[in-house]
Design an enzyme around this catalytic site. Structure first.
Site, PDB file in Angstrom:
ATOM      1  N   ALA A  14       0.837  -1.190   0.000  1.00 50.40           N
ATOM      2  CA  ALA A  14       0.000   0.000   0.000  1.00 50.40           C
ATOM      3  C   ALA A  14       0.879   1.249   0.000  1.00 50.40           C
ATOM      4  O   ALA A  14       2.037   1.217   0.401  1.00 50.40           O
ATOM      5  CB  ALA A  14      -0.907  -0.006   1.227  1.00 50.40           C
ATOM      6  N   CYS A  15       0.316   2.347  -0.462  1.00 51.31           N
ATOM      7  CA  CYS A  15       1.098   3.559  -0.682  1.00 51.31           C
ATOM      8  C   CYS A  15       1.696   4.116   0.602  1.00 51.31           C
ATOM      9  O   CYS A  15       2.719   4.762   0.578  1.00 51.31           O
ATOM     10  CB  CYS A  15       0.219   4.625  -1.328  1.00 51.31           C
ATOM     11  N   GLY A  16       1.071   3.905   1.737  1.00 47.70           N
ATOM     12  CA  GLY A  16       1.577   4.465   2.982  1.00 47.70           C
ATOM     13  C   GLY A  16       0.473   5.191   3.719  1.00 47.70           C
ATOM     14  O   GLY A  16      -0.703   5.074   3.392  1.00 47.70           O
ATOM     15  N   ARG A  45      -3.829   7.646  -6.756  1.00 46.90           N
ATOM     16  CA  ARG A  45      -3.597   6.277  -6.300  1.00 46.90           C
ATOM     17  C   ARG A  45      -4.850   5.416  -6.398  1.00 46.90           C
ATOM     18  O   ARG A  45      -4.775   4.197  -6.279  1.00 46.90           O
ATOM     19  CB  ARG A  45      -3.125   6.288  -4.847  1.00 46.90           C
ATOM     20  N   PHE A 215       4.729   8.078   1.029  1.00 46.26           N
ATOM     21  CA  PHE A 215       4.026   8.263  -0.238  1.00 46.26           C
ATOM     22  C   PHE A 215       4.063   9.732  -0.635  1.00 46.26           C
ATOM     23  O   PHE A 215       4.761  10.540  -0.040  1.00 46.26           O
ATOM     24  CB  PHE A 215       2.610   7.712  -0.188  1.00 46.26           C
TER      25      PHE A 215
END
Length: 327
Positions: A14-16, A45, A215
């Site tokens: 996951a992006c963060g 995203r 991210f």
């Protein structure tokens, strides 16, 4: 795959998490709105439907605003105690009213089973004009159940009981085959809003510190104009080496013996800002990208907590290319 249509390297976590905090610890509306601003900056995203308005999901987690809910509890005819108000954010069937009532009864039964005192339900306002047609067609009814602890549990015991209560509610809802039922959150400290919509543009505000935590590598000139100098991010390499999203892979390809992670002040470049902290991670002979990245993430979390804590307590400043903790 032939033709370079797919490469396993494109698979990522996951992006963060974007974290916005006030250094004085005082809850206020501006922090929530800055969280929405951070969400807006990662709109790319998420997937967007052909209607241009339906998304695959966006949301925000905030602290339960106790004063706000005390006011609403008072409106129900109750006199709230000094105990924290617990709030359940519940998705209910919107058009099947029998199933909707069954879902409310199920939730209330489990909440009472765990020794809680129920104040009542609240319907948060919604604006369906901002969502796409597909989201409108499938949207649930959204209601909040408000209640308090009736047996004096500690904060840790309370959250544990709420978690178990939520899991029991979810299991019973599955067994009863209640459609469109979902518990977004059930807590005395956290409240989650989410749905199949896109993050909307909001005005710029003035947080003390914006922590992006892995991210939003490129935030844009408008963001930097508003929040430059007080936005920090992490990078899975020892900057200035290996900028970009493939730090662990690049470390292995270059055969380095030590890599790590970096916390830096965000600027207009890609991982080029002033360095605030670094943590080293040795490269093992049997490492692959995944195993090395996992160990870097462990070091990164510890570095982030320690350093942001110091920044909150002591402040920081930038002198040229040097980042100095302690004001």
């Amino acid at each position: 795959m032939d033709g370079h249509a797919y490469d396993p390297e494109y698979e990522h976590d996951a992006c963060g998490v974007g974290l916005v905090a006030a250094l004085d610890g005082k809850p206020r509306r501006e922090i929530v709105e800055m969280g929405i601003e951070a969400l807006k900056n990662v709109w790319h995203r998420g997937a967007v439907d052909a209607d241009g308005k339906t998304g695959d999901g966006a949301g925000i987690r905030v602290e339960v605003p106790q004063d706000f809910f005390r006011e609403h509890v008072t409106r129900t005819g109750h006199n709230p105690t000094d105990d924290p108000i617990c709030v359940g954010q519940i998705f209910l069937p919107r058009t099947d009213f029998a199933a909707q009532e069954a879902a409310r009864t199920l939730v209330e039964t489990e909440v009472l089973h765990f020794g809680f005192y129920i104040y009542g339900w609240r319907q948060p306002p919604v604006d369906v004009t901002v969502i796409g047609q597909k989201a409108k067609d499938t949207r649930p009814a959204i209601e909040q159940i408000m209640f308090r602890d009736g047996i004096g549990r500690s904060p840790e015991e309370l959250e544990r009981a709420l978690y178990i209560c939520r899991r029991r509610i979810e299991r019973r809802a599955r067994e009863a085959a209640i459609p469109s039922f979902y518990v977004c959150s059930l807590s005395h400290s956290s409240l989650i809003y989410k749905g199949m919509f896109l993050a909307e543009q909001v005005a710029a505000y003035e947080p003390d510190l914006v922590v992006l935590a892995g991210f939003m590598k490129l935030v844009g000139s408008a963001f930097l104009a508003a929040f430059g100098g007080r936005t920090v991010n992490t990078h899975p390499a020892l900057s200035p080496s290996f900028p970009g999203m493939h730090g662990p892979r690049d470390a292995l390809e270059y055969g380095v013996k030590v890599t790590g992670c970096t916390l830096f002040v965000v600027d207009e470049g890609v991982d080029t800002g002033v360095i605030l902290a670094q943590s080293t991670v040795p490269v093992e002979d049997d490492d692959d990208v995944e195993s090395l990245h996992e160990r870097i993430k462990v070091a990164e979390r510890g570095m982030l907590v320690d350093t942001v804590g110091r920044m909150a307590r002591e402040g920081f400043r930038v002198e040229g290319r040097r980042g100095i903790l302690g004001g």
